[in-house]
Structure formats: C-alpha cells, structure tokens
Design an enzyme around this catalytic site. Structure first.
Site, PDB file in Angstrom:
ATOM      1  N   ASP A  49       0.826  -1.212   0.000  1.00  0.00           N
ATOM      2  CA  ASP A  49       0.000   0.000   0.000  1.00  0.00           C
ATOM      3  C   ASP A  49       0.859   1.260   0.000  1.00  0.00           C
ATOM      4  O   ASP A  49       0.616   2.188  -0.782  1.00  0.00           O
ATOM      5  CB  ASP A  49      -0.945  -0.005   1.211  1.00  0.00           C
ATOM      6  N   GLU A  56      -8.968  -2.165   4.699  1.00  0.00           N
ATOM      7  CA  GLU A  56      -8.483  -1.697   6.000  1.00  0.00           C
ATOM      8  C   GLU A  56      -9.396  -0.615   6.572  1.00  0.00           C
ATOM      9  O   GLU A  56      -9.673  -0.596   7.770  1.00  0.00           O
ATOM     10  CB  GLU A  56      -7.050  -1.167   5.848  1.00  0.00           C
TER      11      GLU A  56
END
Length: 246
Positions: A33, A143
């Site tokens: 990420d 997330e």
C-alpha cells in the site's frame, strides 16, 4: 488502470493546490500500500514528494523493502529511527503503571504496537510542518472498512487516496506502477510484532473482505467477522464523538 492512476494523481495535485501546501509526504513501510502511494505522490508532485522510512524495532527485511520502493520510485527520502525514542517512552509509561500496580501484561503487546504507529504519525507531521506538506495515508478499502489501522497512528493523516481501492485493486495498481514483485507478493503485515500478519490478526482474508465489499457471497463466519470489525471500529472513521447540542 492507466485512467485510474491518472485520476488519483490529478486528485492529489488538486489537494495540494486546494490546501496551499508545497507537496506530499508518506511513511514507507515496505508493504504494497505504501509502495503504491509513494509512486502516486512522486507522479503528482515530482519535486516536492518525500518518502520516510521509520524503523521502530522493525524487521530488517521490511526496511530493505522500503528502500527498494524508494529506489524504484526515485522519490526523495529520509530515515528517522524511532527505536530508542519508543523504548524510552514505553518503558517510562510501564514503570509508572508498575508503581501503581496497574500494569496489565495482556494489553502490553497491543499498547506497544499502537505507540509505534503513533510515534510514526507524530514524526511525519513534524516533517510535514517543516516542508509544508500534506501527510498521505496508505489505507485501502478493506483496512478502512474493517478499521484495521491505529486510531491517530497510521489512521492519522490528511488524505487517503486508496480508501476506495480493494486490496486486489491495489495489487493490480502496484503491478502497473512497476512496484517490484517482492513487495507485491509478500505476506501483508503491519510489522507490529514478530510473526504478525494482517490476516491472522483479523481472522479473515483480504480476499474475503474484497468480495464482501463488492457484494459477493462469502462464508457466514467471514461475514460475521467483517461486520463485527466494521461495527466496533466505527469510532475510528469519525472525528471525536460529542453529545448533541443542548
């Protein structure tokens, strides 16, 4: 994917202009990420983007991967080692709790991990103030929905460009951006403690979360875990709670 990347880069550029800052900064963990965000901000503001490696009792391999990402993207970088700072602060707090006979050993691993995340956040904002940059978050849709981030830690950022991208979409974007394979295919981990992985800690997989977010059918057990995580983490996605005005 080219169109998606171009839209995200344009959005980042618009945020820089809108807020009147000079550039963008991100913490580089060695994971996929942050690798994608590094590449995006480098494209958005090539001469005013900064990647910061923030070791704090970290796995050396993660630091090596972070440097690989820095080199691949060609972004300006610096390293601020927080290991000693964390140790000093955490041991001081533990000593005070011990003095009051109120140290709960079963909570120390999570407290330790969250303090690391919050020290990293504080460091990024200190650097951002110096350079007049925005702090860019790395949370993806999975997330963000499940609350798998530390409140006022890695969740303490100014903007979150990947918040609508599933983990699978982030992986495809990483391939398009030229992120090295060792970053793309490594086991996702927040590096909170030795042997820690995201999926083991969550009790479900990113694949299941991605499928849930797309409205696809998943096993009831995974669905219950995801919905519980979303429900109990709602406070993380809001500003501090306040009572109704009276």
């Amino acid at each position: 994917m080219q169109e998606k990347v171009e839209r995200l880069v344009a959005w980042l550029q618009a945020k820089v202009k809108e807020t009147g800052v000079k550039g963008l900064i991100v913490g580089v963990s060695g994971g996929i990420d942050s690798a994608v965000v590094v590449n995006l901000i480098k494209r958005a503001v090539p001469d005013h983007s900064l990647g910061v490696i923030l070791p704090c009792k970290s796995n050396p391999e993660d630091m090596e991967h972070a440097q690989i990402v820095i080199d691949q993207a060609g972004i300006d970088s610096m390293t601020v080692d927080l290991t000693e700072t964390h140790q000093t602060l955490f041991s001081t707090i533990q000593t005070q709790l011990n003095n009051k006979d109120e140290l709960h050993q079963d909570q120390q691993q999570l407290a330790d991990a969250n303090l690391r995340a919050r020290l990293r956040m504080s460091t990024l904002y200190t650097l951002a103030a110096n350079y007049q940059y925005l702090v860019v978050g790395t949370d993806n849709a999975a997330e963000w929905y499940t609350g798998y981030f530390t409140k006022y830690g890695d969740g303490g950022v100014d903007i979150v460009p990947l918040v609508h991208q599933t983990k699978g979409e982030v992986k495809e974007m990483a391939k398009y951006l030229g992120v090295p394979d060792e970053i793309i295919y490594k086991q996702p981990s927040a590096g909170l403690w030795e042997g820690q992985t995201d999926e083991n800690e969550m009790g479900t997989s990113y694949e299941m979360i991605d499928r849930y977010l797309k409205g696809e059918s998943i096993p009831d057990q995974d669905k219950e875990i995801i919905e519980r995580m979303h429900r109990t983490s709602q406070h993380k996605r809001e500003i501090a709670s306040s009572p109704d005005k009276f």
